[in-house]
Design an enzyme around this catalytic site. Structure first.
Site, PDB file in Angstrom:
ATOM      1  N   SER A   1       0.860  -1.174   0.000  1.00 38.63           N
ATOM      2  CA  SER A   1       0.000   0.000   0.000  1.00 38.63           C
ATOM      3  C   SER A   1       0.911   1.244   0.000  1.00 38.63           C
ATOM      4  O   SER A   1       2.116   1.109  -0.170  1.00 38.63           O
ATOM      5  CB  SER A   1      -0.930  -0.169   1.185  1.00 38.63           C
ATOM      6  OG  SER A   1      -0.867   0.886   2.009  1.00 38.63           O
ATOM      7  N   LEU A   2       0.344   2.421   0.167  1.00 37.50           N
ATOM      8  CA  LEU A   2       1.140   3.655   0.098  1.00 37.50           C
ATOM      9  C   LEU A   2       1.084   4.390   1.424  1.00 37.50           C
ATOM     10  O   LEU A   2       0.047   4.377   2.094  1.00 37.50           O
ATOM     11  CB  LEU A   2       0.561   4.578  -0.970  1.00 37.50           C
ATOM     12  CG  LEU A   2       0.717   4.153  -2.432  1.00 37.50           C
ATOM     13  CD1 LEU A   2      -0.163   5.008  -3.324  1.00 37.50           C
ATOM     14  CD2 LEU A   2       2.182   4.282  -2.864  1.00 37.50           C
TER      15      LEU A   2
ATOM     16  N   LYS B   1      -4.963   9.413  -7.446  1.00 38.57           N
ATOM     17  CA  LYS B   1      -5.123   8.152  -6.714  1.00 38.57           C
ATOM     18  C   LYS B   1      -6.565   7.718  -6.962  1.00 38.57           C
ATOM     19  O   LYS B   1      -7.514   8.343  -6.478  1.00 38.57           O
ATOM     20  CB  LYS B   1      -4.850   8.380  -5.224  1.00 38.57           C
ATOM     21  CG  LYS B   1      -4.941   7.108  -4.405  1.00 38.57           C
ATOM     22  CD  LYS B   1      -4.370   7.377  -3.029  1.00 38.57           C
ATOM     23  CE  LYS B   1      -4.511   6.283  -2.034  1.00 38.57           C
ATOM     24  NZ  LYS B   1      -5.498   5.274  -2.191  1.00 38.57           N
TER      25      LYS B   1
ATOM     26  N   ARG C   1      -5.932  -7.771  -4.517  1.00 41.00           N
ATOM     27  CA  ARG C   1      -4.833  -7.564  -3.577  1.00 41.00           C
ATOM     28  C   ARG C   1      -4.914  -8.492  -2.370  1.00 41.00           C
ATOM     29  O   ARG C   1      -3.916  -8.957  -1.862  1.00 41.00           O
ATOM     30  CB  ARG C   1      -4.829  -6.108  -3.089  1.00 41.00           C
ATOM     31  CG  ARG C   1      -3.564  -5.825  -2.331  1.00 41.00           C
ATOM     32  CD  ARG C   1      -3.443  -4.376  -2.048  1.00 41.00           C
ATOM     33  NE  ARG C   1      -3.730  -4.138  -0.647  1.00 41.00           N
ATOM     34  CZ  ARG C   1      -3.475  -3.022  -0.038  1.00 41.00           C
ATOM     35  NH1 ARG C   1      -2.969  -2.013  -0.685  1.00 41.00           N
ATOM     36  NH2 ARG C   1      -3.744  -2.886   1.225  1.00 41.00           N
TER      37      ARG C   1
ATOM     38  N   GLU D   1      -5.838  -0.199 -11.099  1.00 42.13           N
ATOM     39  CA  GLU D   1      -7.053  -0.052 -10.302  1.00 42.13           C
ATOM     40  C   GLU D   1      -8.285  -0.336 -11.146  1.00 42.13           C
ATOM     41  O   GLU D   1      -8.444   0.217 -12.240  1.00 42.13           O
ATOM     42  CB  GLU D   1      -7.107   1.397  -9.777  1.00 42.13           C
ATOM     43  CG  GLU D   1      -7.923   1.591  -8.543  1.00 42.13           C
ATOM     44  CD  GLU D   1      -7.149   1.249  -7.256  1.00 42.13           C
ATOM     45  OE1 GLU D   1      -6.007   0.749  -7.346  1.00 42.13           O
ATOM     46  OE2 GLU D   1      -7.713   1.482  -6.172  1.00 42.13           O
TER      47      GLU D   1
ATOM     48  N   LYS E   1      -3.425  12.836   0.224  1.00 38.66           N
ATOM     49  CA  LYS E   1      -4.883  12.698   0.267  1.00 38.66           C
ATOM     50  C   LYS E   1      -5.581  14.058   0.161  1.00 38.66           C
ATOM     51  O   LYS E   1      -5.086  15.056   0.694  1.00 38.66           O
ATOM     52  CB  LYS E   1      -5.289  12.030   1.588  1.00 38.66           C
ATOM     53  CG  LYS E   1      -4.798  10.603   1.743  1.00 38.66           C
ATOM     54  CD  LYS E   1      -5.339   9.720   0.679  1.00 38.66           C
ATOM     55  CE  LYS E   1      -6.031   8.480   1.016  1.00 38.66           C
ATOM     56  NZ  LYS E   1      -6.414   8.025   2.253  1.00 38.66           N
TER      57      LYS E   1
HETATM   58  S1  IVH Z   1       0.968   2.990  -6.825  1.00 41.10           S
HETATM   59  C1  IVH Z   1       3.653   0.122  -4.022  1.00 41.10           C
HETATM   60  N1  IVH Z   1      -0.709   4.578  -8.027  1.00 41.10           N
HETATM   61  O1  IVH Z   1      -3.843   3.128  -3.621  1.00 41.10           O
HETATM   62  C2  IVH Z   1       2.340   0.731  -4.192  1.00 41.10           C
HETATM   63  N2  IVH Z   1      -1.540   3.199  -6.308  1.00 41.10           N
HETATM   64  O2  IVH Z   1      -3.260   3.359  -0.764  1.00 41.10           O
HETATM   65  C3  IVH Z   1       2.046   0.981  -5.631  1.00 41.10           C
HETATM   66  N3  IVH Z   1      -3.967   3.431  -5.967  1.00 41.10           N
HETATM   67  O3  IVH Z   1      -2.992  -0.205  -3.073  1.00 41.10           O
HETATM   68  C4  IVH Z   1       0.749   1.662  -5.770  1.00 41.10           C
HETATM   69  N4  IVH Z   1      -4.327   4.902  -7.537  1.00 41.10           N
HETATM   70  O4  IVH Z   1      -4.772   0.295  -4.848  1.00 41.10           O
HETATM   71  C5  IVH Z   1      -0.555   3.658  -7.077  1.00 41.10           C
HETATM   72  N5  IVH Z   1      -2.091   5.991  -9.249  1.00 41.10           N
HETATM   73  C6  IVH Z   1      -1.928   5.082  -8.289  1.00 41.10           C
HETATM   74  C7  IVH Z   1      -3.001   4.627  -7.522  1.00 41.10           C
HETATM   75  C8  IVH Z   1      -2.779   3.690  -6.531  1.00 41.10           C
HETATM   76  C9  IVH Z   1      -4.881   4.181  -6.592  1.00 41.10           C
HETATM   77  C10 IVH Z   1      -4.288   2.555  -4.821  1.00 41.10           C
HETATM   78  C11 IVH Z   1      -3.684   1.184  -4.883  1.00 41.10           C
HETATM   79  C12 IVH Z   1      -2.884   1.058  -3.616  1.00 41.10           C
HETATM   80  C13 IVH Z   1      -3.537   2.085  -2.749  1.00 41.10           C
HETATM   81  C14 IVH Z   1      -2.611   2.543  -1.654  1.00 41.10           C
END
Ligand code: IVH
Length: 706
Positions: free
Chosen positions: A92-93, A128, A149, A184, A324
């Site tokens: 996750s981020l 995001k 996931r 996504e 966010k």
């Molecule tokens: S990069 C190593 N890019 O946000 C993590 N994630 O809160 C690589 N998500 O699990 C993720 N838009 O489901 C990335 N442009 C984006 C995204 C994104 C939505 C989601 C994703 C991740 C979650 C984390």
């Protein structure tokens, strides 16, 4: 041993012990499942325990544990899907909530890489997407599997479903031999609205937001259902690769696009913090027009060699963060503070607000938590909102994030009236006639009266099945109570989903209840199904809206004719708007009634509950009556004495639907007096004034000519 006891036979002590045991075994089963070993418990047993836990909680709500397994969602992949271990974990981020947080993120990255803080560092910035992440694996250009996931290590095999998504190619040309694309799955607002409309037509539950709709659609056991759902996919990352996609994030994303994947058009490169923040601000402004939900921006270090140097913390990469968007905010007037009595006796203050749209949802209530929160103090006596208290009449800032209940974030003191008074919790309780007390050290006031607490949920259900409402054969007040205590029916919609939810276990339990047998269960379901077709006025009355009795329900039905027209009008009736004026303009509807009837439609949770209910029904529209041929159109009618064939409310509603005006007193303006049994002074006055007088039968034959 409580674990062998039927749920309905447990004592409170046994129930408490059994809930503790179930929390323990379910917790352990979850850990086994996600650890190195494969599951130690089969899915049926796991589900059986979970159900038993829920049944006990339904019977003994006060015993529900803070770590209740019922509240733990998503950990275990849904039954019916195969499980696949990700070859590289899906992480996750980390989150940033302010420009300062982003600055710290960039500074940390530079420090880790020993880059001068003032030196530019190429980053990417992209939305995001608020959906659910999916990993799609290709071998030699062919899609081999698609996995959700899950817990990051093991996800669900949704290959057949992913193959029905147009944005996910089934084969690729010139792709690396092994390529796992991550991105996504989401649904656009327009597709979401159309899907919910179809759901309503099919009498299925509507989805509460596009994210849930996307998740529910992807996780269908029948891929043909997924095919009919308009899912989309944006690719933004990757897992295992047999060869790199590029040397930078931007190059790799472009390569994904060349391979045939959809990538987000709002992806840009930035060199400085200022550029990142400017892009964030711009997308935030455009957010509501994008046509799909995003909940922030994601920033990534562009250079993939630097990304691999930065690596990962336990669950998040060091080279990326999510910035966010703040929870959505709006200002409105606090009209009143009500006290709600919870089922456990907690007395909770609720803000009644001048309805306002926050993040696309009309909000008219917000939680105020407790007495201290209103006073501007936290539980330890520290200040919240800089110590500003909340008063009736104040302008307050409302916020909601995601699906959570709206809250009050702030108060605008500059708009406070000089005569406003501090809210006095104890005085309010007294005024409402609620006995309550607050123990030292407890933030919450609790009901302390000697009368048992009225159980609102049961009251609502009893009213719902009453004779003038749904009047379901075999489901009276007594049965409602039996079913409620077993957790079988807790809300009106659950009456109509009972048959599909009822398994052999419950049927057996039911057949053992006093007065029930297997056959009577079938009769009950027949009785319920028969009442799915219901007249509009009965449905409106059944909702149990404060001040809306049978007469008013008929008035509304005759005015709006169809459920949809009624619902639309109530949703739109915000004070001072045109639909509001039209509502209070209905003869017999005052501002109090109007406010009360519109309130449930302007509260997102209650509205959803109503829509879920209506989706189970076939509402018969009211008959459209042509008042031009009505003998009483435009006439003023007075009813007096006791009517035997219809209630006063009914006769009033009927007269009004025929274009008459119903008045409470006789005067020279009265055209017709309907005198029931025991009519007294009004009838006498009518004779004196020479007013045309009818008895009940005369009145009925007059209006039945129509
Ligand atoms: S990069 C190593 N890019 O946000 C993590 N994630 O809160 C690589 N998500 O699990 C993720 N838009 O489901 C990335 N442009 C984006 C995204 C994104 C939505 C989601 C994703 C991740 C979650 C984390």
């Amino acid at each position: 041993m409580p674990q062998n006891q039927p749920v309905s036979h447990l004592t409170e002590k046994q129930a408490r012990a059994e809930l503790a045991r179930l929390a323990d075994v379910l917790g352990k089963a979850n850990i086994d499942y996600h650890g190195e070993d494969l599951p130690t418990v089969d899915d049926a047993a796991f589900d059986g325990w979970k159900r038993r836990n829920q049944e006990i909680e339904a019977l003994f709500p006060a015993l529900k544990r803070v770590d209740s397994p019922s509240d733990q969602v998503g950990a275990r992949p849904k039954d019916g899907f195969g499980k696949i271990r990700h070859s590289q974990r899906m992480l996750s981020l980390g989150n940033a909530f302010s420009a300062d947080d982003v600055q710290e993120f960039v500074a940390r990255v530079k420090k880790f890489l020993s880059i001068d803080p003032d030196q530019a560092l190429r980053m990417t910035a992209e939305p995001k997407i608020d959906g659910l992440s999916l990993a799609v694996r290709y071998e030699e250009g062919r899609l081999v599997h698609a996995v959700t996931r899950g817990d990051g290590e093991v996800g669900e095999d949704v290959t057949a479903n992913a193959k029905t998504v147009a944005d996910i190619p089934q084969s690729l040309i010139d792709a690396p031999d092994i390529l796992e694309v991550r991105g996504e799955v989401y649904m656009t607002h327009a597709d979401f609205a159309a899907l919910n409309e179809t759901q309503a037509q099919l009498r299925q539950k509507p989805f509460s937001n596009p994210r849930n709709a996307a998740a529910g659609s992807l996780r269908q056991l029948d891929a043909e259902i997924t095919r009919a759902r308009p899912l989309r996919f944006y690719a933004y990352a990757w897992g295992e690769l047999s060869e790199p996609l590029g040397v930078t994030q931007s190059e790799a994303v472009m390569r994904l696009q060349d391979l045939g994947f959809s990538t987000n058009p709002l992806f840009i490169n930035c060199e400085t913090l200022t550029e990142l923040i400017a892009h964030y601000a711009q997308i935030e402004r455009e957010r509501s027009d994008l046509g799909y939900d995003i909940d922030g921006m994601v920033y990534k270090v562009d250079d993939l060699a630097l990304q691999s140097r930065l690596g990962f913390r336990a669950t998040t990469p060091r080279w990326a963060t999510a910035h966010k968007f703040p929870a959505e905010l709006a200002w409105t007037e606090l009209l009143d503070i009500d006290i709600q009595v919870g089922r456990t006796g907690a007395l909770s203050p609720v803000a009644r607000l001048n309805p306002i749209t926050v993040g696309g949802v009309v909000v008219s209530n917000a939680t105020l938590h407790n007495e201290d929160y209103i006073a501007g103090r936290d539980s330890k006596g520290g200040k919240i909102r800089s110590g500003k208290d909340i008063r009736i009449g104040d302008w307050v800032q409302v916020y909601r994030a995601g699906d959570v209940i709206p809250k009050i974030a702030d108060v605008d003191l500059s708009r406070r009236f000089a005569e406003s008074v501090v809210f006095d919790f104890a005085a309010k309780l007294k005024q409402e006639g609620i006995e309550g007390s607050r123990d030292p050290g407890d933030a919450v006031w609790r009901y302390s009266g000697s009368e048992p607490l009225p159980d609102l949920a049961i009251e609502t259900l009893r009213h719902f099945v009453s004779r003038q409402a749904f009047d379901i054969e075999g489901l009276g007040a007594k049965q409602i109570e039996q079913f409620y205590h077993r957790g079988w029916i807790c809300t009106p919609v659950e009456i109509f989903t009972l048959e599909t939810r009822f398994g052999p276990d419950q049927l057996q339990q039911l057949s053992k209840l006093e007065g029930w047998g297997i056959k009577s269960a079938k009769n009950l379901f027949d009785g319920i199904n028969e009442k799915r077709r219901i007249a509009l006025h009965r449905l409106i009355f059944a909702l149990g809206i404060r001040h809306v009795g049978e007469g008013a329900a008929k008035l509304f039905a005759n005015r709006f004719i169809t459920w949809q027209a009624f619902e639309d009008a109530m949703c739109a009736a915000i004070p001072d708007s045109e639909p509001w004026a039209a509502l209070v303009d209905i003869d017999g509807i005052g501002a109090v009634m109007a406010k009360s009837v519109a309130a449930p439609f302007q509260d997102s949770e209650r509205l959803l509950a109503i829509r879920n209910l209506v989706a189970q029904l076939d509402v018969i529209p009211a008959e459209q009556i042509d008042t031009s041929s009505s003998p009483v159109a435009g006439k003023t009618v007075v009813f007096t004495g006791t009517l035997e064939k219809m209630t006063r409310a009914e006769s009033k509603a009927r007269a009004e639907s025929l274009g008459a005006k119903v008045s409470g007193s006789v005067s020279a303006k009265t055209d017709i007096l309907v005198a029931g049994l025991g009519a007294g002074s009004k009838a006498k006055k009518a004779v004196e004034l020479g007013i045309f007088t009818l008895d009940e039968d005369g009145w009925i034959s007059l209006i039945e000519e129509l």
